[in-house]
Design an enzyme around this catalytic site. Structure first.
Site, short mmCIF file in Angstrom:
data_model
loop_
_atom_site.label_atom_id
_atom_site.label_comp_id
_atom_site.label_asym_id
_atom_site.label_seq_id
_atom_site.Cartn_x
_atom_site.Cartn_y
_atom_site.Cartn_z
N PHE A 38 67.28 41.05 62.05
CA PHE A 38 68.57 42.23 61.97
C PHE A 38 69.41 41.65 63.02
O PHE A 38 69.21 41.15 64.18
CB PHE A 38 67.95 43.62 62.51
CG PHE A 38 68.90 44.74 62.72
CD1 PHE A 38 69.17 45.59 61.88
CD2 PHE A 38 70.11 44.38 63.97
CE1 PHE A 38 70.43 46.21 62.09
CE2 PHE A 38 70.96 45.42 64.21
CZ PHE A 38 71.26 46.28 63.37
N GLU A 39 70.84 41.47 62.74
CA GLU A 39 71.82 41.22 63.66
C GLU A 39 73.15 41.79 63.14
O GLU A 39 73.50 41.64 62.06
CB GLU A 39 71.94 39.79 63.58
CG GLU A 39 70.99 38.73 64.56
CD GLU A 39 71.27 37.28 64.40
OE1 GLU A 39 71.87 36.77 63.47
OE2 GLU A 39 70.88 36.81 65.41
#
Ligand SMILES: *[C@@H]1O[C@H](CO)[C@@H](O)[C@H](O)[C@H]1NC(C)=O
Length: 418
Positions: free
Chosen positions: A288-289
């Site tokens: 997740f970014e």
């Protein structure tokens, strides 16, 4: 009598001598450790962007952003699951394009089904071969041999050649893709992910407004045996380029108690710099970014990536993009440019973050949120919007040690242990 006194003095002498000799070393070690202490600010420097549900502002201006997923044709079901989730919880209101990347030609069924799941906003691209292969300077036979051995030694995914290409790709080549050039922001998602809360505001807009460059949900420990040489290479690059040590970097470190000059001998141990101090292995979990690609396209970051690439550690070891991104952020960004999305519910593999719902903040009668029902109970201190945290995904975050460490420069003292 006299003999006994001499005897007693002689017995005491070595201890006091030892104490006198040791004192400067002890003082030096204490000062050394003290220099790594990161002050906690008086006020929160990275507040959540949202602490309750909001009416999605569908008319607001968007940022120049794209949601990106790397997937394979055989991950169609898992990819669908993620896209259904992000569409239902966020993108049906904000309509950002969703780019799918593959190192192989797309299967028409994947394209048709995922474009439909993405509400017609799907873009399907193939990664150019040169971004997904061994660089010229790598001896491929030796690398393949090493990958086989790494697999046998049991570091996660380290026996899969493709995984090494993927780590290298996400570490540096991703940001050089022509098809991404026109975007500034990306939100990285993976197949088989659940978003467990409604995200009723635009995180890209908030990131831009608050001058953030990197957003994460989960922080945890890297698997040490996947990357014994990564930290030393990073610390050497940092020193050779004269990068000034930031609070975030110090927060990621575990300073050595070994007194000078013996501390230097520890530099032979993995995950230590040339002075003998260690990296805690704490990093942001990069599957997740939400981040600013201009940071990773910068000369400094690409120079760091090239330096690592030349060391060969993406193949001779299994250097992961999560650790690479995190160490780079700690070197090249300010801690206040990093955002923890503690209001976003996220699950991938067995790791998850699921916030408590905000009391009185659920907009029960909102027509736009009508489908995001039901939700788990509201509780004092909660900031979530319609989070569904069930079973073992119930509430809270994973790996509080690393999360606390990485948030330290931005978070005031709370309670006894943080
Ligand atoms: C995805 O669907 C939209 C809307 O139906 C269509 O305009 C677009 O061409 C499709 N894209 C692909 C790659 O099939």
């Amino acid at each position: 009598m006299l003999l006994r006194r001499i005897n007693r003095a002689a017995r005491r002498l070595p201890f006091s001598l030892l104490l006198i000799t040791a004192t400067p070393f002890i003082i030096e070690a204490v000062i050394h450790i003290w220099r790594y202490q990161v002050p906690r600010p008086a006020t929160e420097l990275d507040a959540p962007f949202s602490t309750s549900c909001q009416e999605p502002d569908v008319a607001a201006e968007r940022e120049n952003a794209v949601i990106v997923m790397l997937a394979r044709n055989n991950e169609r079901q898992q990819a669908k699951k993620t896209i259904q989730s992000i569409e239902a919880q966020f993108n049906k209101w904000f309509n950002y394009p969703i780019m799918f990347l593959n190192d192989d030609a797309w299967n028409p069924r994947f394209v048709a089904e995922l474009n439909e799941t993405a509400g017609g906003k799907g873009i399907f691209e193939v990664i150019p071969k040169e971004h997904w292969t061994y660089p010229d300077w790598i001896d491929q036979d030796a690398a393949k041999n090493s990958i086989k051995q790494q697999g046998e030694a049991g570091a996660p995914h380290a026996g899969q050649e493709g995984y090494h290409h993927m780590c290298r790709f996400y570490s540096g080549k991703f940001y050089q893709l022509d098809v991404l050039k026109k975007y500034k922001w990306y939100w990285r998602v993976e197949p088989d992910v659940d978003f467990t809360c409604a995200i009723t505001y635009d995180p890209f807009v908030q990131m831009a407004k608050r001058k953030k460059v990197y957003g994460f949900t989960i922080a945890l420990w890297e698997v040490g045996k996947s990357c014994p040489g990564l930290f030393r290479a990073t610390a050497d690059w940092k020193e050779s380029r004269g990068v000034v040590t930031s609070n975030l970097w110090s927060a990621m470190m575990e300073a050595s108690w070994m007194p000078f000059p013996f501390r230097r001998f520890l530099s032979w141990v993995p995950h230590r710099d040339s002075y003998g101090d260690a990296w805690s292995l704490c990093h942001y979990w990069s599957n997740f970014e939400i981040a600013d690609m201009d940071f990773f396209r910068s000369k400094a970051y690409q120079d760091y990536f090239d330096y690592l690439d030349k060391k060969g550690g993406f193949y001779n070891e299994r250097w992961g993009d999560a650790a690479v991104h995190s160490l780079a952020i700690a070197m090249l960004a300010d801690s206040q440019q990093v955002h923890h999305f503690e209001d976003i519910g996220y699950r991938h593999d067995t790791f998850y973050q699921c916030p408590v719902n905000a009391p009185g903040g659920q907009l029960p009668n909102s027509p736009s949120l009508a489908e995001n029902k039901p939700w788990t109970p509201e509780e004092a201190g909660g900031i979530g919007c319609r989070c569904k945290c069930t079973g073992k995904e119930k509430l809270r975050n994973y790996g509080t040690y690393c999360l606390d460490k990485l948030k330290q420069p931005n978070t005031p003292k709370r309670g006894w242990f943080s």
